[in-house]
Design a protein around this motif. Structure first.
Motif, short mmCIF file in Angstrom:
data_model
loop_
_atom_site.label_atom_id
_atom_site.label_comp_id
_atom_site.label_asym_id
_atom_site.label_seq_id
_atom_site.Cartn_x
_atom_site.Cartn_y
_atom_site.Cartn_z
N SER A 14 71.41 37.22 45.41
CA SER A 14 70.55 38.31 44.93
C SER A 14 69.42 38.62 45.91
CB SER A 14 69.97 37.94 43.56
OG SER A 14 69.22 36.73 43.65
N ASP A 15 69.01 37.61 46.69
CA ASP A 15 67.93 37.85 47.65
C ASP A 15 68.43 38.21 49.03
OD1 ASP A 15 69.11 35.42 48.01
OD2 ASP A 15 67.23 34.36 48.53
N GLN A 16 69.74 38.41 49.14
CA GLN A 16 70.33 38.76 50.43
C GLN A 16 70.35 40.27 50.60
OE1 GLN A 16 71.17 36.37 52.68
NE2 GLN A 16 70.39 34.87 51.19
N ARG A 18 75.74 42.18 49.23
CA ARG A 18 76.02 42.27 47.81
C ARG A 18 77.12 43.30 47.54
NH1 ARG A 18 70.32 42.27 47.56
NH2 ARG A 18 70.30 44.45 46.90
#
Length: 282
Positions: A243-245, A250
């Motif tokens: 999710s933080d990529q 994603r």
């Protein structure tokens, strides 16, 4: 295949058992077919059926030519009152004293009988052509029982009764589900069921065993649910982990799981293209 839990498929196995007294030939072969729905395999006699239809067609064509000839003759004989009345008035057409009408009625009776026979034969042939061929797995096991004995089950010309695979049909619907076919072909021995008829030495000596179709259906349903759950949960977990990529990563993960889902649906089911597109879009 049989229904209501009596459905069984035939596969290969081995094992000796005592030999009971039995009458080989039509009685034993009929018993085998009656006990196993998959074994309802018969010749359709496609060549004979086509030839029969061609003969009926030619007979009707000949009768049609005779009727057309009578009509041409009546059209030329304007002065023939009987012919003109028979062509226009039903009462005169049915008049027993009208010789020209009698010729038409006799010919029409032949046409009526023959065209009824022809249409009935065509409808029956269309139903036969709609029947499916037996699967190679079922046919191999069927032939194994029919031909593997030292003495053939049937004698004379019937020894080669099931030789032409293209002329064979099965009377039961063929399962087209790819996952079920995979389970039947490679893992049927895991789902076999011991039944009294399995003790028949003639079946066991020919390497046959039986398993209910309901076990195949249940196993296929469990595997399908398992794959769907893995893909769904896997997609959610992977998206949470990244999710933080970057957005591109994603999106790539979403595309990957969408393709995997479409691949599973396409390979393990008999879904059509529109159904695959619909399930993937959902």
């Amino acid at each position: 295949m049989l229904r209501n839990g009596r459905n069984v498929d035939i596969e290969l196995a081995s094992g000796p058992s005592p030999r009971p007294a039995r009458l080989e030939g039509y009685p034993s072969f009929a018993e085998f077919i009656a006990q196993d729905g998959d074994a309802a395999i018969y010749r359709k006699y496609g060549h004979l059926s086509a030839r029969n239809l061609l003969y009926l067609q030619s007979e009707l064509h000949e009768l049609e030519g005779k009727l057309q000839q009578l009509d041409k003759e009546d059209a030329k004989e304007i002065g023939n009152e009987d012919a003109q009345k028979a062509a226009r008035y039903w009462r005169d057409f049915c008049d027993e004293t009208n010789d020209r009408a009698h010729q038409h009625r006799a010919l029409q009776e032949k046409i009526r009988t023959k065209i009824k026979e022809y249409h009935k034969a065509m409808l029956l042939e269309s139903q036969v052509l709609a029947l499916s061929r037996p699967t190679s797995r079922t046919l191999n096991a069927f032939r194994r029982l029919f031909t593997s004995a030292p003495v053939p089950i049937l004698w004379g010309r019937d020894k080669d009764l099931f030789k032409d695979e293209r002329d064979l049909v099965t009377l039961v619907p063929v399962d087209t589900n790819r996952l079920n076919i995979l389970l039947q072909t490679y893992f049927g021995w895991l789902l076999k069921e011991n039944r009294p008829m399995d003790e028949d030495p003639h079946r066991r000596s020919r390497g046959l065993f039986y398993y209910p179709e309901r076990r195949i259906q249940r196993a296929g349903a469990v595997i399908s649910v398992f794959f769907c759950a893995i893909l769904l949960i896997g997609a959610i977990v992977c998206l949470l982990l990244i999710s933080d990529q970057s957005t591109g990563l994603r999106l790539g993960m979403i595309v990957l799981f969408t393709c995997l889902f479409a691949l599973v649906v396409g390979l393990l089911t008999n879904a059509r293209r529109a159904e695959i597109f619909g399930s993937t879009a959902a």
